[in-house]
Structure formats: C-alpha cells, structure tokens
Design a protein around this motif. Structure first.
Motif, PDB file in Angstrom:
ATOM      1  N   GLY A  14      14.530  -4.772   6.089  1.00 35.74           N
ATOM      2  CA  GLY A  14      13.254  -5.367   5.718  1.00 35.74           C
ATOM      3  C   GLY A  14      12.182  -4.192   5.994  1.00 35.74           C
ATOM      4  O   GLY A  14      11.233  -4.058   4.902  1.00 35.74           O
ATOM      5  N   LEU A  15      12.432  -3.384   6.769  1.00 33.08           N
ATOM      6  CA  LEU A  15      11.371  -2.139   6.817  1.00 33.08           C
ATOM      7  C   LEU A  15      11.226  -1.424   5.630  1.00 33.08           C
ATOM      8  O   LEU A  15      10.227  -1.203   4.975  1.00 33.08           O
ATOM      9  CB  LEU A  15      11.636  -1.413   8.128  1.00 33.08           C
ATOM     10  CG  LEU A  15      11.072  -0.293   8.321  1.00 33.08           C
ATOM     11  CD1 LEU A  15       9.358  -0.515   8.630  1.00 33.08           C
ATOM     12  CD2 LEU A  15      11.655   0.812   9.305  1.00 33.08           C
ATOM     13  N   ILE A  16      12.382  -1.026   5.106  1.00 37.16           N
ATOM     14  CA  ILE A  16      12.621  -0.383   3.768  1.00 37.16           C
ATOM     15  C   ILE A  16      11.960  -1.159   2.613  1.00 37.16           C
ATOM     16  O   ILE A  16      10.810  -0.475   1.917  1.00 37.16           O
ATOM     17  CB  ILE A  16      13.951   0.094   3.482  1.00 37.16           C
ATOM     18  CG1 ILE A  16      14.409   1.182   4.476  1.00 37.16           C
ATOM     19  CG2 ILE A  16      14.266   0.710   2.217  1.00 37.16           C
ATOM     20  CD1 ILE A  16      13.940   2.126   4.831  1.00 37.16           C
ATOM     21  N   ALA A  17      12.248  -2.231   2.635  1.00 35.81           N
ATOM     22  CA  ALA A  17      11.534  -3.197   1.391  1.00 35.81           C
ATOM     23  C   ALA A  17      10.023  -3.266   1.741  1.00 35.81           C
ATOM     24  O   ALA A  17       9.304  -3.164   0.654  1.00 35.81           O
ATOM     25  CB  ALA A  17      12.282  -4.448   1.476  1.00 35.81           C
ATOM     26  N   GLN A  22       4.652  -1.910   0.278  1.00 30.85           N
ATOM     27  CA  GLN A  22       2.953  -1.088   0.568  1.00 30.85           C
ATOM     28  C   GLN A  22       2.909  -0.083  -0.190  1.00 30.85           C
ATOM     29  O   GLN A  22       1.688   0.009  -0.678  1.00 30.85           O
ATOM     30  CB  GLN A  22       3.585  -0.945   2.059  1.00 30.85           C
ATOM     31  CG  GLN A  22       2.044   0.027   2.709  1.00 30.85           C
ATOM     32  CD  GLN A  22       1.123  -1.472   3.139  1.00 30.85           C
ATOM     33  OE1 GLN A  22       1.181  -2.401   3.151  1.00 30.85           O
ATOM     34  NE2 GLN A  22      -0.262  -0.746   3.052  1.00 30.85           N
ATOM     35  N   VAL A  23       3.887   0.771  -0.415  1.00 29.21           N
ATOM     36  CA  VAL A  23       3.415   2.108  -1.257  1.00 29.21           C
ATOM     37  C   VAL A  23       3.315   1.956  -2.627  1.00 29.21           C
ATOM     38  O   VAL A  23       2.261   2.436  -3.378  1.00 29.21           O
ATOM     39  CB  VAL A  23       4.482   3.012  -1.035  1.00 29.21           C
ATOM     40  CG1 VAL A  23       4.510   4.193  -1.727  1.00 29.21           C
ATOM     41  CG2 VAL A  23       4.450   3.463   0.534  1.00 29.21           C
ATOM     42  N   THR A  24       3.983   1.057  -3.325  1.00 24.00           N
ATOM     43  CA  THR A  24       4.180   0.809  -4.891  1.00 24.00           C
ATOM     44  C   THR A  24       3.239  -0.244  -5.171  1.00 24.00           C
ATOM     45  O   THR A  24       2.700   0.010  -6.494  1.00 24.00           O
ATOM     46  CB  THR A  24       5.400   0.565  -5.491  1.00 24.00           C
ATOM     47  OG1 THR A  24       5.767  -0.497  -4.730  1.00 24.00           O
ATOM     48  CG2 THR A  24       6.366   1.701  -5.119  1.00 24.00           C
ATOM     49  N   TRP A  25       2.820  -1.183  -4.455  1.00 29.98           N
ATOM     50  CA  TRP A  25       1.861  -2.420  -4.855  1.00 29.98           C
ATOM     51  C   TRP A  25       0.603  -2.459  -4.229  1.00 29.98           C
ATOM     52  O   TRP A  25      -0.360  -2.727  -4.732  1.00 29.98           O
ATOM     53  CB  TRP A  25       2.874  -3.633  -4.972  1.00 29.98           C
ATOM     54  CG  TRP A  25       2.334  -4.845  -5.584  1.00 29.98           C
ATOM     55  CD1 TRP A  25       1.526  -4.844  -6.742  1.00 29.98           C
ATOM     56  CD2 TRP A  25       1.786  -5.948  -4.998  1.00 29.98           C
ATOM     57  NE1 TRP A  25       0.836  -5.934  -6.957  1.00 29.98           N
ATOM     58  CE2 TRP A  25       1.392  -6.548  -5.864  1.00 29.98           C
ATOM     59  CE3 TRP A  25       2.210  -6.613  -3.736  1.00 29.98           C
ATOM     60  CZ2 TRP A  25       0.645  -8.125  -5.446  1.00 29.98           C
ATOM     61  CZ3 TRP A  25       1.554  -7.901  -3.329  1.00 29.98           C
ATOM     62  CH2 TRP A  25       1.124  -8.491  -4.445  1.00 29.98           C
ATOM     63  N   LEU A  26       0.925  -2.604  -2.541  1.00 25.93           N
ATOM     64  CA  LEU A  26      -0.260  -2.807  -2.123  1.00 25.93           C
ATOM     65  C   LEU A  26      -1.227  -1.704  -2.075  1.00 25.93           C
ATOM     66  O   LEU A  26      -2.520  -1.752  -2.111  1.00 25.93           O
ATOM     67  CB  LEU A  26      -0.049  -3.571  -0.859  1.00 25.93           C
ATOM     68  CG  LEU A  26       0.795  -4.588  -0.652  1.00 25.93           C
ATOM     69  CD1 LEU A  26       1.290  -5.263   0.571  1.00 25.93           C
ATOM     70  CD2 LEU A  26       0.040  -5.696  -1.445  1.00 25.93           C
ATOM     71  N   SER A  27      -0.979  -0.584  -1.535  1.00 24.60           N
ATOM     72  CA  SER A  27      -1.868   0.448  -1.369  1.00 24.60           C
ATOM     73  C   SER A  27      -2.636   0.996  -2.612  1.00 24.60           C
ATOM     74  O   SER A  27      -3.809   1.342  -2.669  1.00 24.60           O
ATOM     75  CB  SER A  27      -1.259   1.619  -0.729  1.00 24.60           C
ATOM     76  OG  SER A  27      -0.756   1.346   0.489  1.00 24.60           O
ATOM     77  N   LYS A  31      -5.177  -3.341  -1.413  1.00 27.60           N
ATOM     78  CA  LYS A  31      -4.913  -4.804  -1.011  1.00 27.60           C
ATOM     79  C   LYS A  31      -4.160  -4.818   0.471  1.00 27.60           C
ATOM     80  O   LYS A  31      -4.445  -5.410   1.320  1.00 27.60           O
ATOM     81  CB  LYS A  31      -4.190  -5.843  -1.717  1.00 27.60           C
ATOM     82  CG  LYS A  31      -4.988  -6.358  -3.105  1.00 27.60           C
ATOM     83  CD  LYS A  31      -4.053  -7.151  -3.734  1.00 27.60           C
ATOM     84  CE  LYS A  31      -4.668  -7.666  -4.926  1.00 27.60           C
ATOM     85  NZ  LYS A  31      -3.719  -8.384  -5.927  1.00 27.60           N
ATOM     86  N   GLY A  32      -3.541  -3.743   0.581  1.00 27.16           N
ATOM     87  CA  GLY A  32      -2.728  -3.624   1.896  1.00 27.16           C
ATOM     88  C   GLY A  32      -3.276  -2.424   2.800  1.00 27.16           C
ATOM     89  O   GLY A  32      -3.823  -1.322   2.480  1.00 27.16           O
ATOM     90  N   GLU A  33      -3.588  -2.792   4.162  1.00 27.79           N
ATOM     91  CA  GLU A  33      -3.894  -2.059   4.953  1.00 27.79           C
ATOM     92  C   GLU A  33      -2.834  -1.531   5.929  1.00 27.79           C
ATOM     93  O   GLU A  33      -1.868  -2.461   6.233  1.00 27.79           O
ATOM     94  CB  GLU A  33      -4.837  -2.801   5.917  1.00 27.79           C
ATOM     95  CG  GLU A  33      -6.336  -3.189   5.251  1.00 27.79           C
ATOM     96  CD  GLU A  33      -7.392  -3.723   6.181  1.00 27.79           C
ATOM     97  OE1 GLU A  33      -7.215  -3.800   7.198  1.00 27.79           O
ATOM     98  OE2 GLU A  33      -8.075  -4.356   5.428  1.00 27.79           O
ATOM     99  N   VAL A  34      -2.826  -0.272   6.419  1.00 32.52           N
ATOM    100  CA  VAL A  34      -1.752   0.206   7.244  1.00 32.52           C
ATOM    101  C   VAL A  34      -1.553  -0.576   8.496  1.00 32.52           C
ATOM    102  O   VAL A  34      -0.586  -0.685   8.974  1.00 32.52           O
ATOM    103  CB  VAL A  34      -1.987   1.778   7.429  1.00 32.52           C
ATOM    104  CG1 VAL A  34      -0.856   2.359   8.425  1.00 32.52           C
ATOM    105  CG2 VAL A  34      -2.018   2.448   6.228  1.00 32.52           C
ATOM    106  N   GLY A  35      -2.746  -0.841   9.252  1.00 36.27           N
ATOM    107  CA  GLY A  35      -2.651  -1.580  10.491  1.00 36.27           C
ATOM    108  C   GLY A  35      -1.978  -2.989  10.282  1.00 36.27           C
ATOM    109  O   GLY A  35      -1.198  -3.345  11.220  1.00 36.27           O
ATOM    110  N   HIS A  36      -2.232  -3.745   9.268  1.00 38.46           N
ATOM    111  CA  HIS A  36      -1.574  -4.987   9.079  1.00 38.46           C
ATOM    112  C   HIS A  36      -0.095  -4.730   8.818  1.00 38.46           C
ATOM    113  O   HIS A  36       0.928  -5.368   9.296  1.00 38.46           O
ATOM    114  CB  HIS A  36      -2.122  -5.588   7.794  1.00 38.46           C
ATOM    115  CG  HIS A  36      -3.296  -6.199   7.935  1.00 38.46           C
ATOM    116  ND1 HIS A  36      -4.452  -6.228   7.110  1.00 38.46           N
ATOM    117  CD2 HIS A  36      -4.107  -6.409   9.263  1.00 38.46           C
ATOM    118  CE1 HIS A  36      -5.697  -6.785   7.557  1.00 38.46           C
ATOM    119  NE2 HIS A  36      -5.371  -6.827   8.738  1.00 38.46           N
ATOM    120  N   PHE A  37       0.403  -3.860   8.009  1.00 38.05           N
ATOM    121  CA  PHE A  37       1.769  -3.267   7.633  1.00 38.05           C
ATOM    122  C   PHE A  37       2.479  -3.122   9.186  1.00 38.05           C
ATOM    123  O   PHE A  37       3.356  -3.561   9.567  1.00 38.05           O
ATOM    124  CB  PHE A  37       1.897  -2.271   6.902  1.00 38.05           C
ATOM    125  CG  PHE A  37       3.396  -1.884   6.515  1.00 38.05           C
ATOM    126  CD1 PHE A  37       4.225  -2.548   5.740  1.00 38.05           C
ATOM    127  CD2 PHE A  37       3.769  -0.631   7.174  1.00 38.05           C
ATOM    128  CE1 PHE A  37       5.619  -2.080   5.609  1.00 38.05           C
ATOM    129  CE2 PHE A  37       5.141  -0.184   6.968  1.00 38.05           C
ATOM    130  CZ  PHE A  37       5.839  -0.950   6.106  1.00 38.05           C
TER     131      PHE A  37
END
Length: 95
Positions: A14-17, A22-27, A31-37
């Motif tokens: 799950g971490l790898i997915a 996070q890297v390919t789609w959200l960042s 839309k993606g924040e590191v703190g939420h991840f």
C-alpha cells in the motif's frame, strides 16, 4: 506466514502504491500535499497493526469450532474503530 509479517507486507504494498499515485498523479496536478500523504500512511500503518494484532488475539482465545464468534468479534472491533474515527473527525471539525 504470521499475521505480523502478512500485515507488514500488505502495508508496504500500500505504501508503494501510495507513493506512485502521489508522485505521478497528485503532486504534478497540485492536489496532493505531503502532510496528508504522511498522515494517511501513519494511520494506515497503525490500523494494519491493530487489525493484525486483533486477529491474532481472537485466534488465541477461540477454538476452531467458534469460527462465527470470531467473525462477530472481529467485525465488532472493526465497527468500534470506525465509530471512534468518525467521532474524532467530528470533534476535530473540518472544512
């Protein structure tokens, strides 16, 4: 294969997915924040550990003939965790 090893393997997958998403789609889209991840990964690690430990405890306590009682115990514990998480999210507020 013990419950702890299986739980660690499933959490790592799950971490790898999550990192890939996070890297390919959200960042790139913003839309993606590191703190939420990070907080989601910490929560999922704790939840995975709890359910692996709970399953092990139920197996130690019950016999093979008490299968349905074990299922009821596990899902009751799961429901209790979900209700506690909902209560915490209500008390913390949000947007």
């Amino acid at each position: 294969l013990s419950h702890r090893v299986a739980a660690m393997i499933s959490w790592f997958i799950g971490l790898i997915a999550g990192i890939i998403v996070q890297v390919t789609w959200l960042s790139p889209s913003g839309k993606g924040e590191v703190g939420h991840f990070v907080s989601c990964q910490v929560f999922s690690a704790l939840a995975t550990w709890y359910f692996a430990y709970d399953t092990w405890q139920i197996e130690q306590r019950l016999t093979v003939d008490d299968y349905m009682l074990g299922v009821i115990n596990f899902y009751t514990d799961f429901l209790l965790v979900v209700i506690c998480c909902c209560c915490m999210s209500i008390l913390m507020g949000g947007d």
